[in-house]
Design a protein around this motif. Structure first.
Motif, PDB file in Angstrom:
ATOM      1  N   VAL A   1       0.829  -1.148   0.115  1.00  0.00           N
ATOM      2  CA  VAL A   1      -0.132   0.170   0.024  1.00  0.00           C
ATOM      3  C   VAL A   1       0.875   1.293  -0.055  1.00  0.00           C
ATOM      4  O   VAL A   1       1.810   1.437   0.977  1.00  0.00           O
ATOM      5  CB  VAL A   1      -0.933   0.127   1.232  1.00  0.00           C
ATOM      6  N   GLY A   2       0.457   2.107  -1.009  1.00  0.00           N
ATOM      7  CA  GLY A   2       1.664   3.081  -1.278  1.00  0.00           C
ATOM      8  C   GLY A   2       2.676   3.150  -2.059  1.00  0.00           C
ATOM      9  O   GLY A   2       3.556   4.017  -2.047  1.00  0.00           O
ATOM     10  N   ASP A   3       2.669   2.128  -2.780  1.00  0.00           N
ATOM     11  CA  ASP A   3       3.731   1.949  -3.897  1.00  0.00           C
ATOM     12  C   ASP A   3       3.467   2.372  -5.170  1.00  0.00           C
ATOM     13  O   ASP A   3       4.166   2.118  -6.398  1.00  0.00           O
ATOM     14  CB  ASP A   3       4.163   0.289  -3.912  1.00  0.00           C
ATOM     15  N   GLY A   4       2.367   3.211  -5.419  1.00  0.00           N
ATOM     16  CA  GLY A   4       1.967   3.633  -6.650  1.00  0.00           C
ATOM     17  C   GLY A   4       0.706   2.953  -7.448  1.00  0.00           C
ATOM     18  O   GLY A   4       0.032   3.161  -8.280  1.00  0.00           O
ATOM     19  N   THR A   5       0.476   1.706  -6.720  1.00  0.00           N
ATOM     20  CA  THR A   5      -0.621   0.977  -7.300  1.00  0.00           C
ATOM     21  C   THR A   5      -1.912   1.350  -6.373  1.00  0.00           C
ATOM     22  O   THR A   5      -1.676   1.791  -5.395  1.00  0.00           O
ATOM     23  CB  THR A   5      -0.559  -0.509  -7.102  1.00  0.00           C
ATOM     24  N   PHE A   6      -3.279   1.007  -6.876  1.00  0.00           N
ATOM     25  CA  PHE A   6      -4.639   1.174  -6.321  1.00  0.00           C
ATOM     26  C   PHE A   6      -4.878  -0.016  -5.341  1.00  0.00           C
ATOM     27  O   PHE A   6      -5.412  -0.966  -6.251  1.00  0.00           O
ATOM     28  CB  PHE A   6      -5.438   1.881  -7.084  1.00  0.00           C
ATOM     29  N   THR A   7      -5.008   0.084  -4.089  1.00  0.00           N
ATOM     30  CA  THR A   7      -5.301  -1.141  -3.289  1.00  0.00           C
ATOM     31  C   THR A   7      -6.721  -1.069  -2.928  1.00  0.00           C
ATOM     32  O   THR A   7      -7.168   0.020  -2.495  1.00  0.00           O
ATOM     33  CB  THR A   7      -4.480  -1.115  -2.088  1.00  0.00           C
ATOM     34  N   VAL A   8      -7.535  -2.197  -3.023  1.00  0.00           N
ATOM     35  CA  VAL A   8      -8.917  -2.442  -2.748  1.00  0.00           C
ATOM     36  C   VAL A   8      -8.972  -3.122  -1.635  1.00  0.00           C
ATOM     37  O   VAL A   8      -8.638  -4.357  -1.707  1.00  0.00           O
ATOM     38  CB  VAL A   8      -9.773  -2.852  -3.981  1.00  0.00           C
ATOM     39  N   MET A   9      -9.740  -2.665  -0.616  1.00  0.00           N
ATOM     40  CA  MET A   9      -9.952  -3.683   0.567  1.00  0.00           C
ATOM     41  C   MET A   9     -11.556  -3.559   0.618  1.00  0.00           C
ATOM     42  O   MET A   9     -12.229  -2.664   0.554  1.00  0.00           O
ATOM     43  CB  MET A   9      -9.529  -2.971   1.964  1.00  0.00           C
ATOM     44  N   ALA A  10     -12.043  -4.761   0.773  1.00  0.00           N
ATOM     45  CA  ALA A  10     -13.476  -4.885   0.675  1.00  0.00           C
ATOM     46  C   ALA A  10     -14.052  -5.964   1.461  1.00  0.00           C
ATOM     47  O   ALA A  10     -13.460  -7.072   1.642  1.00  0.00           O
ATOM     48  CB  ALA A  10     -13.994  -5.041  -0.804  1.00  0.00           C
ATOM     49  N   GLY A  11     -15.373  -5.980   2.087  1.00  0.00           N
ATOM     50  CA  GLY A  11     -15.775  -6.938   2.668  1.00  0.00           C
ATOM     51  C   GLY A  11     -16.954  -6.413   3.602  1.00  0.00           C
ATOM     52  O   GLY A  11     -17.579  -5.486   3.520  1.00  0.00           O
ATOM     53  N   PRO A  12     -17.788  -7.178   4.358  1.00  0.00           N
ATOM     54  CA  PRO A  12     -18.664  -6.884   5.192  1.00  0.00           C
ATOM     55  C   PRO A  12     -18.435  -6.047   6.333  1.00  0.00           C
ATOM     56  O   PRO A  12     -17.442  -5.960   6.820  1.00  0.00           O
ATOM     57  CB  PRO A  12     -19.573  -7.936   5.606  1.00  0.00           C
TER      58      PRO A  12
END
Length: 342
Positions: free
Chosen positions: A91-102
């Motif tokens: 997280v923070g390396d230039g890519t877009f991170t998605v966290m998902a769940g209930p």
């Protein structure tokens, strides 16, 4: 103060500077870069005047004061971006991170189905609440340790790291034993006992901005965690309370570029809590990517209409897949545009 060591400084010289800083009542944090070592002197009670003599020590190139009240969190302390590592996820390396769940873990079937949906859609991290701080004492408070065990099972089945909230300092060790990322929610952003305890953990931390917390106050809360020794912190903008009632909160999208200027820590957006309605999640996720956020954390549920909490802001599986496809297309276009401009 930032003490920048010379490029050829030896380990003996660096250790001498660290010991000298600590001998006059400061905490010393030193980090080795690719070319130089930097020692940060934090704390002390004499105003920092005595630190100017550090410039005369062997191996020291220069001494630079940190003007911000958040010493370790500021860009002055560290110019390059911090990359938070969670297994193979960055997280923070230039890519877009998605966290998902209930929002909350309700059962093994519900969590595992959510995990498989998140994995299929391309999310990198699974979210799920085992402990739920609720406004009403009569609302569902979470499955607690049973929920943590289900998170660990979901990680085992899918290979996805998991993030969950800690609400009590006494529970930090328990949650740390199961989770990959410890979340501090909006209600606990200034729970300093919790921040200090989490700062002693070696697990990454997701720190959410409070509903009425200024950007500086958010960074000072992060400072509690970093000063206790944990440098793996992700900041999260999740909406602030304003006079507007059309949405649950008001997403402060401008916080992203402001934070990017002030701190080296990665920044993500929570569009679900910001608005309180699923139909706004996709456009605000697009905005998060466009404005330079490092990722998003969204609520997704197999059957939102049956959710124990926050069903109105949870994405259905098909809407989640739509979101992920839009983000992939948009990220590709943004990267292509950047390459052309360069």
């Amino acid at each position: 103060m930032i003490i920048v060591m010379k490029r050829n400084a030896t380990e003996v010289q660096i250790d001498h500077v660290v010991h000298w800083v600590e001998s006059i009542g400061y905490k010393a944090y030193h980090s080795k870069g690719t070319e130089q070592t930097v020692v940060k002197a934090i704390g002390g009670e004499r105003g920092g005047e005595e630190l100017k003599y550090l410039a005369a020590l062997s191996g020291v190139e220069k001494v630079v004061p940190i003007r911000k009240p958040y010493k370790l969190t500021s860009r002055e302390a560290k110019a390059e971006d911090t990359i938070v590592r969670i297994g193979d996820v960055r997280v923070g390396d230039g890519t877009f991170t998605v966290m998902a769940g209930p929002c909350s873990i309700e059962s093994e079937e519900q969590l595992l189905e959510s995990a498989y949906i998140a994995k299929k859609g391309g999310a990198q991290i699974l979210r799920g609440g085992a402990f739920k701080p609720r406004t009403s004492p009569y609302s569902f408070q979470g499955m607690e340790e049973d929920g943590l065990k289900l998170l660990a099972k979901a990680r085992e089945k899918t290979g996805m790291p998991v993030v969950t909230e800690v609400v009590n300092p006494a529970d930090v060790d328990l949650v740390e034993a199961y989770a990959d990322i410890l979340q501090v929610g909006a209600r606990n952003v200034q729970n300093f006992a919790l921040l200090k305890k989490i700062g002693q953990s070696r697990k990454p931390v997701l720190l959410k901005r409070g509903m009425m917390t200024t950007i500086e106050e958010l960074l000072m809360s992060a400072e509690y965690i970093l000063s206790a020794g944990n440098e793996q912190v992700i900041l999260c903008e999740r909406g602030i309370r304003t006079f507007e009632t059309a949405t649950r909160n008001t997403l402060d999208i401008s916080a992203v570029p402001v934070l990017k200027e002030l701190t080296h820590l990665p920044v993500v957006i929570d569009p679900s809590h910001a608005t309180g309605h699923w139909k706004y999640v996709i456009p605000l996720s697009r905005a998060a990517l466009a404005v330079g956020a490092d990722g998003i954390i969204v609520e997704m549920h197999p059957q939102p209409e049956k959710a124990f909490c926050d069903g109105a802001q949870s994405l259905k599986p098909e809407t989640f897949y739509e979101l992920m496809e839009e983000l992939k297309r948009m990220e590709y276009l943004l990267r292509a545009t950047e390459r052309v401009l360069v």
